[in-house]
Write a protein that holds these residues in place. Structure first.
Motif, PDB file in Angstrom:
ATOM      1  N   PHE A 198       0.816  -1.216   0.000  1.00  0.00           N
ATOM      2  CA  PHE A 198       0.000   0.000   0.000  1.00  0.00           C
ATOM      3  C   PHE A 198       0.853   1.270   0.000  1.00  0.00           C
ATOM      4  O   PHE A 198       0.400   2.341  -0.417  1.00  0.00           O
ATOM      5  N   ALA A 199       2.084   1.171   0.500  1.00  0.00           N
ATOM      6  CA  ALA A 199       2.965   2.336   0.558  1.00  0.00           C
ATOM      7  C   ALA A 199       3.836   2.467  -0.691  1.00  0.00           C
ATOM      8  O   ALA A 199       4.482   3.499  -0.880  1.00  0.00           O
ATOM      9  N   ALA A 200       3.877   1.429  -1.529  1.00  0.00           N
ATOM     10  CA  ALA A 200       4.672   1.477  -2.757  1.00  0.00           C
ATOM     11  C   ALA A 200       4.098   2.511  -3.723  1.00  0.00           C
ATOM     12  O   ALA A 200       2.944   2.946  -3.583  1.00  0.00           O
ATOM     13  N   ARG A 201       4.906   2.897  -4.708  1.00  0.00           N
ATOM     14  CA  ARG A 201       4.474   3.837  -5.749  1.00  0.00           C
ATOM     15  C   ARG A 201       4.474   3.105  -7.086  1.00  0.00           C
ATOM     16  O   ARG A 201       5.349   2.289  -7.360  1.00  0.00           O
ATOM     17  N   PHE A 202       3.484   3.430  -7.926  1.00  0.00           N
ATOM     18  CA  PHE A 202       3.293   2.687  -9.173  1.00  0.00           C
ATOM     19  C   PHE A 202       3.217   3.628 -10.357  1.00  0.00           C
ATOM     20  O   PHE A 202       2.599   4.692 -10.302  1.00  0.00           O
ATOM     21  N   GLY A 203       3.854   3.219 -11.470  1.00  0.00           N
ATOM     22  CA  GLY A 203       3.833   3.998 -12.694  1.00  0.00           C
ATOM     23  C   GLY A 203       3.332   3.182 -13.857  1.00  0.00           C
ATOM     24  O   GLY A 203       3.076   1.978 -13.746  1.00  0.00           O
ATOM     25  N   GLY A 204       3.205   3.821 -15.015  1.00  0.00           N
ATOM     26  CA  GLY A 204       2.681   3.117 -16.186  1.00  0.00           C
ATOM     27  C   GLY A 204       1.215   2.788 -15.977  1.00  0.00           C
ATOM     28  O   GLY A 204       0.427   3.627 -15.567  1.00  0.00           O
ATOM     29  N   LYS A 205       0.844   1.552 -16.245  1.00  0.00           N
ATOM     30  CA  LYS A 205      -0.518   1.093 -15.981  1.00  0.00           C
ATOM     31  C   LYS A 205      -0.593   0.710 -14.502  1.00  0.00           C
ATOM     32  O   LYS A 205      -0.472  -0.448 -14.118  1.00  0.00           O
ATOM     33  N   ALA A 206      -0.770   1.732 -13.676  1.00  0.00           N
ATOM     34  CA  ALA A 206      -0.587   1.594 -12.230  1.00  0.00           C
ATOM     35  C   ALA A 206      -1.458   0.506 -11.616  1.00  0.00           C
ATOM     36  O   ALA A 206      -1.001  -0.250 -10.744  1.00  0.00           O
ATOM     37  N   GLU A 207      -2.715   0.414 -12.035  1.00  0.00           N
ATOM     38  CA  GLU A 207      -3.605  -0.588 -11.450  1.00  0.00           C
ATOM     39  C   GLU A 207      -3.116  -2.000 -11.751  1.00  0.00           C
ATOM     40  O   GLU A 207      -3.136  -2.883 -10.880  1.00  0.00           O
ATOM     41  N   GLN A 208      -2.654  -2.229 -12.983  1.00  0.00           N
ATOM     42  CA  GLN A 208      -2.148  -3.553 -13.339  1.00  0.00           C
ATOM     43  C   GLN A 208      -0.829  -3.852 -12.637  1.00  0.00           C
ATOM     44  O   GLN A 208      -0.575  -4.983 -12.216  1.00  0.00           O
ATOM     45  N   GLU A 209       0.021  -2.844 -12.513  1.00  0.00           N
ATOM     46  CA  GLU A 209       1.278  -3.026 -11.779  1.00  0.00           C
ATOM     47  C   GLU A 209       0.992  -3.376 -10.317  1.00  0.00           C
ATOM     48  O   GLU A 209       1.640  -4.251  -9.730  1.00  0.00           O
ATOM     49  N   TYR A 210       0.030  -2.677  -9.737  1.00  0.00           N
ATOM     50  CA  TYR A 210      -0.343  -2.971  -8.354  1.00  0.00           C
ATOM     51  C   TYR A 210      -0.851  -4.407  -8.235  1.00  0.00           C
ATOM     52  O   TYR A 210      -0.509  -5.112  -7.265  1.00  0.00           O
ATOM     53  N   ALA A 211      -1.648  -4.857  -9.199  1.00  0.00           N
ATOM     54  CA  ALA A 211      -2.258  -6.181  -9.114  1.00  0.00           C
ATOM     55  C   ALA A 211      -1.201  -7.272  -9.020  1.00  0.00           C
ATOM     56  O   ALA A 211      -1.298  -8.170  -8.160  1.00  0.00           O
ATOM     57  N   TRP A 212      -0.158  -7.236  -9.867  1.00  0.00           N
ATOM     58  CA  TRP A 212       0.845  -8.302  -9.814  1.00  0.00           C
ATOM     59  C   TRP A 212       1.739  -8.171  -8.587  1.00  0.00           C
ATOM     60  O   TRP A 212       2.074  -9.171  -7.940  1.00  0.00           O
TER      61      TRP A 212
END
Length: 326
Positions: A198-212
């Motif tokens: 939850f504290a990580a940061r995500f770029g690109g297709k953020a939702e898909q990056e979060y999912a994996w």
């Protein structure tokens, strides 16, 4: 109050990134072993909650709001530790950040930020505590690195670059400090259920990056119970072990890379093909937090897969999305 006999009983420890996640879990273990404790973090509210919890355990605990990317912070922390706790017998370099996304979403600044937090901060903290440890002829330094510091995983390149630097520094530091009576333990965790997704940061297709990323961090087979990990880390510090690799998957990956590096890289290339492309994503990695990505994804399947890690987030003072009770 100490709950068990330990060679750490009565010593003073300084834990960076001690307000949540693995740092808070390590702090709990140290308090349970009778250590006087100074914790630091950037978020004042998280730090206050952590200090209150640790003091409720019966510990002599102090906290300092601190930004470890400030070059003057390490000396200031050591000065506070000496004032409040007498000295620094144990340093746990735990502070870290996680940036997830394809290389196209990363900037030079992302790499610099990762290096500042996860390499240069560890270097500066070690330099700050070493004069006192050398004068006493004893001390323990615990550097939290990662399996990402031995194997560069796709979509985590700033993290891997910083962790590689930290791992090399930690290994070399142990060799140099052993004659001075100072032990250095390099901790190489694999995935752990701390709630840090939850504290990580995500770029690109953020939702898909979060999912994996979140799914991997939450799966029992791939990830490790964080409380058990913290106990293993503190036991390694007690015994002055040179290295501890956590999770069976991380141990297997490190061994495979050691005997067949080309095969490992080919396997990682296949993994990269399965990960989301940059596409027309949401932009730079700093734009979306794990909390935001979870809310935007709104996937019951991912929420179920990550349920153990989500519960860990609540226990470990991590941010939690509103839809999950945050």
């Amino acid at each position: 109050m100490a709950t068990r006999k330990s060679p750490l009983n009565g010593l003073s420890a300084l834990v960076t990134g001690g307000s949540r996640g693995l740092g808070l879990l390590i702090a709990r273990e140290l308090v349970g072993r009778g250590c006087r404790l100074l914790i630091c973090a950037r978020d004042a509210d998280e730090l206050r909650r952590a200090e209150e919890e640790l003091r409720a355990m019966g510990g002599q605990v102090y906290s300092v709001v601190a930004d470890l990317t400030d070059t003057e912070t390490p000396d200031r922390l050591v000065a506070v530790a000496e004032e409040k706790c007498g000295q620094v017998d144990v340093l746990v370099n735990n502070a870290g950040i996680i940036q997830v996304g394809p290389m196209e979403t990363m900037t030079e600044q992302d790499f610099r930020e990762a290096m500042e937090v996860m390499f240069f901060a560890q270097l500066r903290m070690a330099l700050a505590v070493l004069p006192g440890m050398r004068s006493r002829g004893t001390g323990r330094i615990v550097n939290i690195t990662s399996v990402g510091g031995r194997i560069a995983v796709p979509h985590l390149l700033p993290y891997a670059a910083a962790k590689f630097a930290a791992t090399g520094f930690s290994d070399g530091l142990r060799a140099e400090l052993a004659p001075a009576g100072i032990s250095v333990t390099t901790v190489i965790p694999g995935l752990m259920r701390t709630g840090s997704h939850f504290a990580a940061r995500f770029g690109g297709k953020a939702e898909q990056e979060y999912a994996w990323f979140a799914s991997g961090a939450g799966m029992p087979v791939l990830s490790m119970n964080a409380e058990r990990a913290a106990r293993a880390i503190v036991r390694a510090a007690e015994r002055g072990r040179p290295e501890v690799i956590l999770t069976p998957a991380a141990k297997a990956a490190v061994r495979l890379h050691g005997v067949a590096p080309a095969t490992t890289v080919r396997m990682l290339s296949l993994v990269d093909r399965l990960l989301p492309s940059a596409g027309n994503g949401t932009g730079p990695v700093r734009d979306v937090s794990g909390v935001d990505a979870c809310e935007r994804l709104d996937s019951r399947l991912v929420d179920r897969v990550t349920s153990l890690a989500n519960r860990a987030a609540r226990r470990n003072n991590e941010p939690v999305p509103a839809k999950l009770g945050g």
